[in-house]
Design a protein around this motif. Structure first.
Motif: not given
Ligand SMILES: NC(=O)c1ccc[n+]([C@@H]2O[C@H](COP(=O)([O-])OP(=O)(O)OC[C@H]3O[C@@H](n4cnc5c(N)ncnc54)[C@H](OP(=O)(O)O)[C@@H]3O)[C@@H](O)[C@H]2O)c1
Length: 247
Positions: A35-38, A40-41, A58, A66
């Motif tokens: 759920r956390r983009d930064e 995750g990337r 995400n 989703d």
């Protein structure tokens, strides 16, 4: 199978993250969902540093849109889905039954149970078309034992084991295996939140026959095994990885 396509929900921390690293080191193409983009990337970048192909997507497992998009994007990117690790989970609101509410029930069951149901629904949709696949759901020692003060979490993990065994039967002859890894107390953020204090954590360790917490890497090794061709005749199984706690 060489270079399988692996999807891991709740893959940014703890056991899910360790599984992502283990699969990537073995050359799998890994999709980590969270759920956390930064974060995750950053994890996808780390996984690619092992020479693996990796993507972050995400996805909140409580939301069917989703989950559907997660599975479809995985297939769009990598062409198939060989392994799914339904790991996203929450400890919810630990406490006595008299403190529980419809909201605390939903806050636990929507992720731990509905999330697994929605994930399997869409993973199986793709795996049935392929005629192959391996799904690993994450329950807990508390998926088959009781625990004082954690009735809702315990109930949610019992549900995961029952649903897994039922779906395994449903699709056993479709070339798709469905199993559970049931961790004992494992050193993650969830365990720290679940126990609340260092004293409670130390007390929990005394209940483990091997006298220590599990390592996330040890859970990852069990997940990788169940996903692999070495486990090709295993389905509907609960693999306890808990230092002897389930007995
Ligand atoms: N650690 C243990 O002792 C233990 C023992 C038995 C079973 N387990 C099970 O092992 C699994 C992994 O837990 P862990 O110990 O590694 O703890 P963790 O580090 O807290 O991992 C749980 C992960 O699930 C994610 N998540 C929670 N709700 C989500 C949702 N609705 N949608 C998508 N992702 C969601 C969390 O992401 P956010 O950061 O966004 O919240 C987090 O990355 C869980 O199913 C847990 O119940 C753990």
């Amino acid at each position: 199978m060489t270079n399988p396509v692996v999807l891991i929900t709740g893959g940014l921390t703890g056991i899910g993250r360790a599984a992502a690293v283990a699969f990537a080191r073995k050359g799998a193409k890994v999709v980590v969902a969270g759920r956390r983009d930064e974060a995750g990337r950053a994890l996808a970048k780390e996984l690619r540093s092992f020479g693996s192909e990796a993507e972050f997507i995400n996805a909140d497992v409580r939301k069917e849109d989703d989950v559907r998009a997660l599975v479809d994007k995985t297939v769009a990117k990598f062409g198939r889905l060989d392994v799914a690790v339904n790991n996203a989970g929450t400890e919810g609101q630990v406490g006595p039954i008299t403190d529980q509410t419809a909201e605390s029930y939903a806050a636990t069951f929507d992720t731990n149970v509905l999330g697994v149901i929605l994930s399997m629904k869409h993973e199986v949709r793709v795996m049935q078309e392929q005629g192959s696949g391996s799904i690993i759901n994450i329950s807990s020692t508390y998926g088959h034992e009781g625990a004082q003060g954690a009735s809702v979490y315990v109930g949610s993990k019992h549900a995961v084991e029952g649903i897994t065994k039922s779906v395994a039967l449903e699709i056993a002859n479709a070339g798709i295996r469905v199993n559970v890894v049931a961790p004992g107390p494992t050193d993650t953020g969830m365990l720290t939140r679940f126990t609340g204090t260092p004293e409670n954590k130390a007390a929990l360790v005394t209940t483990v026959p091997m006298g220590r917490l599990g390592l996330t890497e040890e859970l990852a090794d069990a997940i990788v095994f169940l996903a692999s061709d070495e486990a090709s005749f295993i389905t509907g199984h609960v693999l306890n990885v808990d230092g002897g706690k389930s007995r």
